[in-house]
Design a protein around this motif. Structure first.
Motif, PDB file in Angstrom:
ATOM      1  N   ALA A  22       0.835  -1.196   0.000  1.00  0.00           N
ATOM      2  CA  ALA A  22       0.000   0.000   0.000  1.00  0.00           C
ATOM      3  C   ALA A  22       0.871   1.246   0.000  1.00  0.00           C
ATOM      4  O   ALA A  22       1.975   1.254   0.533  1.00  0.00           O
ATOM      5  CB  ALA A  22      -0.911  -0.017   1.222  1.00  0.00           C
ATOM      6  N   GLY A  23       0.357   2.317  -0.621  1.00  0.00           N
ATOM      7  CA  GLY A  23       1.049   3.586  -0.624  1.00  0.00           C
ATOM      8  C   GLY A  23       0.490   4.498   0.450  1.00  0.00           C
ATOM      9  O   GLY A  23      -0.622   4.301   0.943  1.00  0.00           O
ATOM     10  N   THR A  24       1.260   5.508   0.822  1.00  0.00           N
ATOM     11  CA  THR A  24       0.857   6.432   1.881  1.00  0.00           C
ATOM     12  C   THR A  24       0.894   7.861   1.368  1.00  0.00           C
ATOM     13  O   THR A  24       1.832   8.258   0.679  1.00  0.00           O
ATOM     14  CB  THR A  24       1.787   6.298   3.103  1.00  0.00           C
ATOM     15  N   ILE A  25      -0.134   8.622   1.710  1.00  0.00           N
ATOM     16  CA  ILE A  25      -0.202  10.048   1.399  1.00  0.00           C
ATOM     17  C   ILE A  25      -0.187  10.807   2.721  1.00  0.00           C
ATOM     18  O   ILE A  25      -1.070  10.618   3.560  1.00  0.00           O
ATOM     19  CB  ILE A  25      -1.479  10.387   0.611  1.00  0.00           C
ATOM     20  N   SER A  26       0.830  11.633   2.924  1.00  0.00           N
ATOM     21  CA  SER A  26       0.968  12.401   4.166  1.00  0.00           C
ATOM     22  C   SER A  26       0.869  13.890   3.851  1.00  0.00           C
ATOM     23  O   SER A  26       1.623  14.402   3.018  1.00  0.00           O
ATOM     24  CB  SER A  26       2.310  12.100   4.846  1.00  0.00           C
ATOM     25  N   ILE A  27      -0.040  14.579   4.526  1.00  0.00           N
ATOM     26  CA  ILE A  27      -0.275  16.003   4.282  1.00  0.00           C
ATOM     27  C   ILE A  27      -0.183  16.761   5.602  1.00  0.00           C
ATOM     28  O   ILE A  27      -0.952  16.496   6.534  1.00  0.00           O
ATOM     29  CB  ILE A  27      -1.662  16.230   3.642  1.00  0.00           C
ATOM     30  N   ASP A  28       0.774  17.694   5.689  1.00  0.00           N
ATOM     31  CA  ASP A  28       0.882  18.531   6.887  1.00  0.00           C
ATOM     32  C   ASP A  28       0.357  19.946   6.637  1.00  0.00           C
ATOM     33  O   ASP A  28       0.450  20.809   7.514  1.00  0.00           O
ATOM     34  CB  ASP A  28       2.322  18.575   7.397  1.00  0.00           C
ATOM     35  N   SER A  82       3.680  30.196  11.967  1.00  0.00           N
ATOM     36  CA  SER A  82       3.641  29.899  10.529  1.00  0.00           C
ATOM     37  C   SER A  82       2.894  28.602  10.227  1.00  0.00           C
ATOM     38  O   SER A  82       2.716  28.245   9.057  1.00  0.00           O
ATOM     39  CB  SER A  82       5.067  29.801   9.972  1.00  0.00           C
ATOM     40  N   ASN A  83       2.455  27.899  11.261  1.00  0.00           N
ATOM     41  CA  ASN A  83       1.818  26.599  11.063  1.00  0.00           C
ATOM     42  C   ASN A  83       0.431  26.733  10.433  1.00  0.00           C
ATOM     43  O   ASN A  83      -0.377  27.567  10.829  1.00  0.00           O
ATOM     44  CB  ASN A  83       1.683  25.876  12.408  1.00  0.00           C
ATOM     45  N   HIS A  84       0.181  25.884   9.420  1.00  0.00           N
ATOM     46  CA  HIS A  84      -1.145  25.788   8.814  1.00  0.00           C
ATOM     47  C   HIS A  84      -1.848  24.546   9.355  1.00  0.00           C
ATOM     48  O   HIS A  84      -1.242  23.478   9.465  1.00  0.00           O
ATOM     49  CB  HIS A  84      -1.045  25.666   7.290  1.00  0.00           C
ATOM     50  N   PHE A  85      -3.115  24.680   9.657  1.00  0.00           N
ATOM     51  CA  PHE A  85      -3.901  23.534  10.120  1.00  0.00           C
ATOM     52  C   PHE A  85      -5.358  23.776   9.755  1.00  0.00           C
ATOM     53  O   PHE A  85      -5.790  24.910   9.533  1.00  0.00           O
ATOM     54  CB  PHE A  85      -3.748  23.322  11.631  1.00  0.00           C
ATOM     55  N   ILE A 104      -5.443  11.329  11.665  1.00  0.00           N
ATOM     56  CA  ILE A 104      -5.391  12.785  11.671  1.00  0.00           C
ATOM     57  C   ILE A 104      -5.243  13.254  13.113  1.00  0.00           C
ATOM     58  O   ILE A 104      -5.824  12.676  14.034  1.00  0.00           O
ATOM     59  CB  ILE A 104      -6.653  13.389  11.007  1.00  0.00           C
ATOM     60  N   ASP A 105      -4.408  14.278  13.314  1.00  0.00           N
ATOM     61  CA  ASP A 105      -4.195  14.836  14.649  1.00  0.00           C
ATOM     62  C   ASP A 105      -5.256  15.883  14.945  1.00  0.00           C
ATOM     63  O   ASP A 105      -5.721  16.592  14.045  1.00  0.00           O
ATOM     64  CB  ASP A 105      -2.807  15.474  14.747  1.00  0.00           C
ATOM     65  N   SER A 106      -5.612  15.976  16.216  1.00  0.00           N
ATOM     66  CA  SER A 106      -6.635  16.940  16.624  1.00  0.00           C
ATOM     67  C   SER A 106      -6.193  17.678  17.881  1.00  0.00           C
ATOM     68  O   SER A 106      -5.540  17.112  18.763  1.00  0.00           O
ATOM     69  CB  SER A 106      -7.960  16.208  16.893  1.00  0.00           C
ATOM     70  N   TYR A 107      -6.540  18.956  17.923  1.00  0.00           N
ATOM     71  CA  TYR A 107      -6.396  19.751  19.147  1.00  0.00           C
ATOM     72  C   TYR A 107      -7.686  20.552  19.263  1.00  0.00           C
ATOM     73  O   TYR A 107      -7.777  21.695  18.832  1.00  0.00           O
ATOM     74  CB  TYR A 107      -5.171  20.658  19.068  1.00  0.00           C
ATOM     75  N   SER A 108      -8.687  19.891  19.814  1.00  0.00           N
ATOM     76  CA  SER A 108     -10.038  20.441  19.777  1.00  0.00           C
ATOM     77  C   SER A 108     -10.696  20.371  21.143  1.00  0.00           C
ATOM     78  O   SER A 108     -10.336  19.555  21.994  1.00  0.00           O
ATOM     79  CB  SER A 108     -10.893  19.681  18.752  1.00  0.00           C
ATOM     80  N   ILE A 164     -16.263  24.108  16.012  1.00  0.00           N
ATOM     81  CA  ILE A 164     -15.034  24.154  15.226  1.00  0.00           C
ATOM     82  C   ILE A 164     -14.067  23.066  15.695  1.00  0.00           C
ATOM     83  O   ILE A 164     -13.870  22.865  16.895  1.00  0.00           O
ATOM     84  CB  ILE A 164     -14.355  25.531  15.349  1.00  0.00           C
ATOM     85  N   LEU A 165     -13.449  22.379  14.728  1.00  0.00           N
ATOM     86  CA  LEU A 165     -12.397  21.405  15.014  1.00  0.00           C
ATOM     87  C   LEU A 165     -11.069  21.933  14.490  1.00  0.00           C
ATOM     88  O   LEU A 165     -11.016  22.596  13.452  1.00  0.00           O
ATOM     89  CB  LEU A 165     -12.706  20.065  14.340  1.00  0.00           C
ATOM     90  N   ASN A 166      -9.997  21.623  15.201  1.00  0.00           N
ATOM     91  CA  ASN A 166      -8.645  21.993  14.774  1.00  0.00           C
ATOM     92  C   ASN A 166      -7.886  20.702  14.465  1.00  0.00           C
ATOM     93  O   ASN A 166      -7.661  19.878  15.359  1.00  0.00           O
ATOM     94  CB  ASN A 166      -7.938  22.783  15.874  1.00  0.00           C
ATOM     95  N   LEU A 167      -7.495  20.534  13.206  1.00  0.00           N
ATOM     96  CA  LEU A 167      -6.953  19.265  12.730  1.00  0.00           C
ATOM     97  C   LEU A 167      -5.684  19.495  11.925  1.00  0.00           C
ATOM     98  O   LEU A 167      -5.547  20.506  11.234  1.00  0.00           O
ATOM     99  CB  LEU A 167      -7.985  18.545  11.857  1.00  0.00           C
ATOM    100  N   ASP A 168      -4.768  18.532  11.991  1.00  0.00           N
ATOM    101  CA  ASP A 168      -3.509  18.657  11.256  1.00  0.00           C
ATOM    102  C   ASP A 168      -2.956  17.262  10.973  1.00  0.00           C
ATOM    103  O   ASP A 168      -3.400  16.266  11.552  1.00  0.00           O
ATOM    104  CB  ASP A 168      -2.506  19.474  12.075  1.00  0.00           C
ATOM    105  N   ASN A 169      -1.968  17.215  10.074  1.00  0.00           N
ATOM    106  CA  ASN A 169      -1.207  15.991   9.794  1.00  0.00           C
ATOM    107  C   ASN A 169      -2.111  14.826   9.386  1.00  0.00           C
ATOM    108  O   ASN A 169      -2.266  13.836  10.110  1.00  0.00           O
ATOM    109  CB  ASN A 169      -0.351  15.599  11.005  1.00  0.00           C
ATOM    110  N   LEU A 170      -2.674  14.956   8.212  1.00  0.00           N
ATOM    111  CA  LEU A 170      -3.533  13.921   7.643  1.00  0.00           C
ATOM    112  C   LEU A 170      -2.679  12.874   6.936  1.00  0.00           C
ATOM    113  O   LEU A 170      -1.812  13.209   6.129  1.00  0.00           O
ATOM    114  CB  LEU A 170      -4.516  14.555   6.656  1.00  0.00           C
ATOM    115  N   VAL A 171      -2.922  11.607   7.250  1.00  0.00           N
ATOM    116  CA  VAL A 171      -2.207  10.498   6.604  1.00  0.00           C
ATOM    117  C   VAL A 171      -3.236   9.502   6.086  1.00  0.00           C
ATOM    118  O   VAL A 171      -4.091   9.028   6.843  1.00  0.00           O
ATOM    119  CB  VAL A 171      -1.242   9.790   7.575  1.00  0.00           C
ATOM    120  N   LEU A 172      -3.148   9.187   4.799  1.00  0.00           N
ATOM    121  CA  LEU A 172      -4.044   8.225   4.163  1.00  0.00           C
ATOM    122  C   LEU A 172      -3.238   7.071   3.595  1.00  0.00           C
ATOM    123  O   LEU A 172      -2.134   7.269   3.078  1.00  0.00           O
ATOM    124  CB  LEU A 172      -4.832   8.888   3.032  1.00  0.00           C
ATOM    125  N   THR A 173      -3.796   5.873   3.681  1.00  0.00           N
ATOM    126  CA  THR A 173      -3.165   4.693   3.100  1.00  0.00           C
ATOM    127  C   THR A 173      -4.036   4.187   1.967  1.00  0.00           C
ATOM    128  O   THR A 173      -5.228   3.931   2.166  1.00  0.00           O
ATOM    129  CB  THR A 173      -2.988   3.579   4.149  1.00  0.00           C
TER     130      THR A 173
END
Length: 207
Positions: A22-28, A82-85, A104-108, A164-173
């Motif tokens: 499987a391949g991985t897609i990582s988005i920060d 400078s962080n985008h989320f 996916i990471d959350s700080y909510s 509102i949710l605060n989410l970052d670092n999405l990883v899909l397989t």
């Protein structure tokens, strides 16, 4: 006998095919793909320094289209200005490629629920990151969902659509069909074919 051994070996070839990976897609959310359409290469494009922007087709070359979702740039999420989320009520993503899992990471301050949908839009799996102090205290954590079948879209929702949710670092397989592991009986047939092949060689070998 030699023909029999060859026939058995030929029939078993499909059982010992190379496994699929499987391949991985990582988005920060700090970069978008450049002209090559791939993240993590020299021509990646830095995400614009914009306080608030709408997510849509920035990651279309990776097979992701956001039909809902906003991107925020502040120090709130991790202390880096400078962080985008993602800071959004209910991000929804359509996928052009079948996926098997996501994280996916959350700080909510709210509970976070991810729902996975099949190609027809039917919900097939969901997971929740539970905040025991929802509404009064932010919780940092990671939400992981592993689907029993391929999914083609997903949503990340709070308990209330206005929250509102605060989410970052999405990883899909990406989804890859599983490769069957040979049964013990198939392995026995393989051993028999090898024995017959060796015997045939001994019979035909010049003396």
């Amino acid at each position: 006998m030699k023909k029999l051994a060859s026939s058995i070996l030929f029939a078993l070839c499909g059982l010992f095919a190379a496994p699929a990976f499987a391949g991985t897609i990582s988005i920060d959310f700090e970069h978008t793909p450049g002209l090559d359409g791939i993240l993590g290469t020299a021509d990646d494009v830095a995400m614009p320094n914009t306080y608030l922007q709408t997510l849509s087709t920035q990651y279309a070359s990776l097979g992701l289209t956001f039909t809902q979702g906003q991107l925020l740039q502040t120090s709130f999420y991790n202390g880096d200005p400078s962080n985008h989320f993602m800071s959004s009520r209910n991000p929804i993503v359509q996928l052009s490629t079948a996926m098997s899992s996501l994280s996916i990471d959350s700080y909510s301050i709210w509970n976070v629920t991810v729902t996975l949908y099949d190609i027809d839009g039917n919900a097939i799996w969901w997971e929740q990151l539970f905040n025991p102090a929802a509404g009064s205290s932010f919780l940092r954590g990671q939400l992981v969902a592993i689907s029993p079948e391929p999914f083609y879209s997903f949503s990340v929702l709070p308990d209330n659509p206005n929250q509102i949710l605060n989410l970052d670092n999405l990883v899909l397989t990406t989804y890859e069909p599983s490769v069957d592991v040979p049964e013990p009986s198939a392995l026995a047939l393989f051993a028999l074919a090898m024995m017959l092949g060796g015997l045939a060689w001994r019979v035909r070998a010049p003396r």
